[in-house]
Design an enzyme around this catalytic site. Structure first.
Site, mmCIF file in Angstrom:
data_model
loop_
_atom_site.group_PDB
_atom_site.id
_atom_site.type_symbol
_atom_site.label_atom_id
_atom_site.label_comp_id
_atom_site.label_asym_id
_atom_site.label_seq_id
_atom_site.Cartn_x
_atom_site.Cartn_y
_atom_site.Cartn_z
ATOM 1 N N SER A 23 16.384 -17.004 11.378
ATOM 2 C CA SER A 23 17.347 -16.075 10.390
ATOM 3 C C SER A 23 18.596 -15.832 11.375
ATOM 4 O O SER A 23 18.795 -14.670 11.987
ATOM 5 C CB SER A 23 16.548 -14.767 10.488
ATOM 6 O OG SER A 23 15.283 -15.021 9.981
ATOM 7 N N GLY A 27 21.695 -15.455 10.669
ATOM 8 C CA GLY A 27 22.724 -14.115 10.309
ATOM 9 C C GLY A 27 22.393 -13.030 11.011
ATOM 10 O O GLY A 27 23.117 -12.319 11.211
ATOM 11 N N ASP A 28 21.037 -12.690 10.886
ATOM 12 C CA ASP A 28 20.473 -11.373 11.521
ATOM 13 C C ASP A 28 20.760 -11.316 12.904
ATOM 14 O O ASP A 28 21.476 -10.249 13.414
ATOM 15 C CB ASP A 28 19.013 -11.059 11.043
ATOM 16 C CG ASP A 28 18.743 -10.909 9.629
ATOM 17 O OD1 ASP A 28 19.108 -9.713 9.021
ATOM 18 O OD2 ASP A 28 18.194 -11.811 8.897
ATOM 19 N N SER A 29 20.393 -12.415 13.575
ATOM 20 C CA SER A 29 20.795 -12.412 15.018
ATOM 21 C C SER A 29 22.282 -12.364 15.449
ATOM 22 O O SER A 29 22.552 -11.714 16.409
ATOM 23 C CB SER A 29 20.011 -13.512 15.592
ATOM 24 O OG SER A 29 18.664 -13.762 15.219
ATOM 25 N N ALA A 71 23.205 -8.649 15.032
ATOM 26 C CA ALA A 71 22.595 -8.072 16.161
ATOM 27 C C ALA A 71 23.551 -8.120 17.214
ATOM 28 O O ALA A 71 23.866 -7.122 17.993
ATOM 29 C CB ALA A 71 21.342 -8.507 16.480
#
Length: 399
Positions: free
Chosen positions: A168, A170-172, A175
């Protein structure tokens, strides 16, 4: 390294989030000494607890993603539960949240409310499209951010549909931007006497921000970067090649001197000495010829021989690592990137080490992701709740 000597020691973080982007940002803060109180629903907690491979009912990913955090169960729909959050926010430095914009406001936990309680608060808000704009209140996961941000469009081979990376990403990425922005906001407070502020990270913008020269190339030349497989478009040679024994090796020889060393090493002195190939621009115009020469040489040797020869020639190259390669690799081990922790039943298991490496105040793993609500009672007692009050809160479903 004790928690008190880590660089973020003394910071108090309230995590109001689930799954990936928000919790990953808070995880980084926890690894470097911040006290992170993760607020979870009493009804099962963060869904990540049940994602991917489970060991005795709990995700192995959970144990890593929530290391060094404290789990406190609070029902945000109950007034008494929201009051607990208000009290925690009053003494916090940072709130991390990744709800859809507007959800916390409806619960009475939005920025206006929380900043009135604590004017110095820094609130990290991660969402699909940010806190403003026509799409703000639409749901948007990492996959959507990767697609809208441009990453998916350029990933894959030209004769096939776009593909995703295996994580994932994009999430990382969001963040990481979130942690950077939060530390900037804290720096502003410390140096300029500033108030708290919102750090607004949209997943699509986080991805878009790493897309190199994609936008100016389109604007100036009308050039739309397309999928190019394993090569680096406009940067030659950088590609993945198949060995005689069916393995795959990535070779990055796009530096001028490195290219010459590679060509001499594979017996192509003609290409090494060709003046047209002395710089990247010339090489890129003849990349098919160059890649065929490298493909032919790699295909005639086993992986181990390719890596041995290229290491001797100081040409950057690597096998494509799987988890099985990582756990015994000397570089990983020397850099302490493979840690051993212990599951609740006493079984040892391997987890990723801490990034980045700080020479004087490194981060570390103090404990693994906690059981649901493991720290509820101790946190409430610290806030001044009596044992009978905690029992009443639990009976009412507030915690």
């Amino acid at each position: 390294m004790t928690t008190s000597s880590k660089p973020l020691a003394g910071l108090k973080v309230i995590e109001l989030g689930s799954l990936i982007a928000g919790p990953f940002a808070a995880r980084i803060m926890a690894e470097f000494g911040a006290e992170v109180i993760k607020i979870e629903s009493p009804d099962g907690g963060d869904p990540l607890r049940k994602w991917r491979k489970l060991y005795q009912g709990t995700s192995l990913w959970w144990y890593v993603q929530s290391r060094n955090k404290k789990s406190v169960t609070v029902n945000l729909k109950h007034p008494a539960g929201r009051e607990i959050v208000h009290q925690l926010v009053a003494e916090a430095d940072i709130v991390v949240e990744n709800f859809r914009p507007g959800v916390l406001e409806k619960l009475g936990l939005g920025w206006e409310t929380l900043s009135a309680i604590n004017p110095g608060l820094v609130m990290l808000r991660l969402s699909g499209f940010g806190q403003s704009g026509p799409l703000a209140q639409q749901p948007g996961f990492g996959a959507i951010g990767e697609s809208m941000g441009g990453l998916r469009y350029v990933t894959g081979f030209p004769d096939r549909p776009p593909v995703k990376t295996g994580i994932s990403i994009g999430d990382s990425i969001a963040a990481l931007w979130g942690v950077i922005g939060t530390l900037m906001a804290l720096r502003h407070k410390e140096q300029n006497g500033g108030q708290g502020q919102v750090v607004d990270v949209a997943l699509y913008e986080a991805v878009f921000a790493i897309m190199e020269s994609l936008l100016p190339e389109f604007d100036v030349f009308g050039f739309v970067r397309e999928r190019s497989g394993n090569i680096m478009p406009g940067i030659t040679p950088s590609n993945t090649h198949s060995t005689q024994d069916g393995k795959h090796v990535t070779i990055g020889a796009n530096g001028d001197a490195i290219f010459k060393r590679l060509m001499h090493t594979i017996g192509r002195d003609d290409l090494a000495n060709d003046p047209q190939l002395a710089d990247n621009a010339g090489r890129d115009t003849r990349r098919d010829e160059i890649y065929k020469a490298i493909d032919d040489w790699v295909a005639a040797h086993d992986e181990s021989e390719v890596l041995r020869v290229l290491a001797g020639a100081e040409v950057p190259a690597s096998r494509i690592y799987s988890a099985a390669d990582m756990v015994s690799d000397p570089q990983y081990l020397a850099r302490q990137m493979i840690e051993t922790a212990t599951l609740p039943d006493g079984r040892p298991f391997k987890i990723p080490g801490i990034v980045p490496k700080l020479s004087e105040t490194p981060g570390g793993t103090e404990w693994l992701g906690p059981a649901l609500g493991e720290h509820t009672d101790e946190t409430l007692q610290r806030l001044g709740y009596s044992a009978s009050a905690i029992t009443a809160l639990r009976a009412a479903g507030s915690v």
